[in-house]
Write an enzyme that holds these catalytic residues in place. Sequence first.
Site, PDB file in Angstrom:
ATOM      1  N   GLU A 285      31.904  63.103  45.204  1.00  0.00           N
ATOM      2  CA  GLU A 285      30.958  63.728  44.277  1.00  0.00           C
ATOM      3  C   GLU A 285      29.889  64.401  45.128  1.00  0.00           C
ATOM      4  O   GLU A 285      28.976  63.736  45.623  1.00  0.00           O
ATOM      5  CB  GLU A 285      30.369  62.686  43.335  1.00  0.00           C
ATOM      6  CG  GLU A 285      31.383  62.020  42.419  1.00  0.00           C
ATOM      7  CD  GLU A 285      32.030  62.969  41.444  1.00  0.00           C
ATOM      8  OE1 GLU A 285      31.447  64.055  41.205  1.00  0.00           O
ATOM      9  OE2 GLU A 285      33.101  62.644  40.907  1.00  0.00           O
TER      10      GLU A 285
ATOM     11  N   CYS B 142      22.202  66.802  42.304  1.00  0.00           N
ATOM     12  CA  CYS B 142      23.352  67.656  42.610  1.00  0.00           C
ATOM     13  C   CYS B 142      23.710  68.578  41.457  1.00  0.00           C
ATOM     14  O   CYS B 142      24.252  69.660  41.675  1.00  0.00           O
ATOM     15  CB  CYS B 142      24.557  66.802  43.001  1.00  0.00           C
ATOM     16  SG  CYS B 142      25.064  65.617  41.736  1.00  0.00           S
TER      17      CYS B 142
END
Length: 489
Positions: A211, A249
């Site tokens: 991720e 993110c």
Amino acid sequence: MNGVEEDVLGELTTTFRSGRTRSVAWRKAQLQAILKLLDENEEEIFEALKQDLGKHPVESYRDEVGVVRKSATNALRCVEKWMAPQKAPIPLVLFPARGAVVSEPLGVVLIFVSWNFPISLTLDPAIGAISAGNTIVLKPSELAPKCSSVLANTIPRYLDPEAIKVVEGGQDVSEQLLQLKWDKIFFTGSPRVGRLIMSAAAKHLTPVTLELGGKCPTILDTLSSSYDLQVAVKRIAGGKWGPCNGQACIGIDYVLVETQFAPVLIELLEKIIKTFYGENLKTLGNLARIVNKHHFDRVHNLLKDPKVAASVVYGGSVDEENMVIEPTILLNPPLDADIMTEEIFGPLLPIITLNNIEESIQFINSRPKPLAIYAFTKNDSLKEKILQETSSGSLTFNDAMIQFICDTLPFGGVGQSGYGRYHGKFSFDTFSHEKAVLHRSLLIELESRYPPWNNFKLEFVRLAYDYDYLGLILLLLGLRGIFRTNRRQ
């Protein structure tokens, strides 16, 4: 190699091989324990998040505790359904037979946690690993030490200590863990470290979920309604500065807008910043702080480029002593500057102007695939073009970041922004192996009177594959004179 890491792996392997993590009772007990951990330690968690990142309790609940609570509750409700074998259709030519897909745990999994959401990015993946029946090593980030300590102290008290362990430490500990053979590695962090994780995993052929992140763009189309525009800009501000002050993110990295619309966007953003966060650098509120001096200097250095500094239209002030950078808006910084080639991961928002909003598609496609694309538009034609002509981990229209809390949608990147996915059933699948199981009967066996590979047999096999139902008919009829039943005496 430090023997502690090997001992941990050995104990978890023994626990997994005992089979106790496979039962639905064990899985549900751990999920209930996570909910209890949150209930009984909420204030301690809030305080740790405040000390590590300066997060407000509302932000801490929204992005950390609430996310985990919702995920654990959903898993508790669904885990038995997820575990159940899924019937699979079997070609009739194989009759009598039945098939199924059985999800089995991978084994001992290693979860590396990022510092920006240190609670949710620890426990949310762990929920998937627990639901799938694995044993787990959790490696919190040393950059959020208070949260790491809370996790290390509470998890052994609530969860099965022989099946789920927390290993604290810095880069040296991470390197030692990566030398061991795991059945799965799950990593949240930067693409740079992700490459190191993948390289280490390759030595043992260990599957990974990465991720990562990247530069998540926002497309802001011209909105004729004043209300629609205000809602869109408010959501853009929330998607930029709301999640850990831009240190997320999936947070908005930059905005693409038509040239004539940029002044209106900047004006509205300024008003929202002043309303939400204040306009005095020393008294900014409702904002997380930059995590440490290294990251403060990294973000600050983005502004030191003279051409970038010249593009600042709002903000830009810094407080080095307290590691605070105020929300900053930039208009058309150089596209080859670091601020437009590297993930910002901070409170700086570049606005890039275009002649036509449809040029945004080419702009996005000229860069690495992002973790998320956000587009504010009521134009169905533009929506379809963005959907069909761009690639990203996720695509959200008319809002930002809310896809992260949807358990029914997979969360993950594509290309440089990540590999793999999780959330809800997708988390369960990420930490499971889907095993094909086929049951056949010994009741019927047909034997040919002719050589096995003559032309007629070839045509029979061809028909059986091309027309599945025909294969069953031929099987039942037995084709007298060509096939005979081989009866057991």
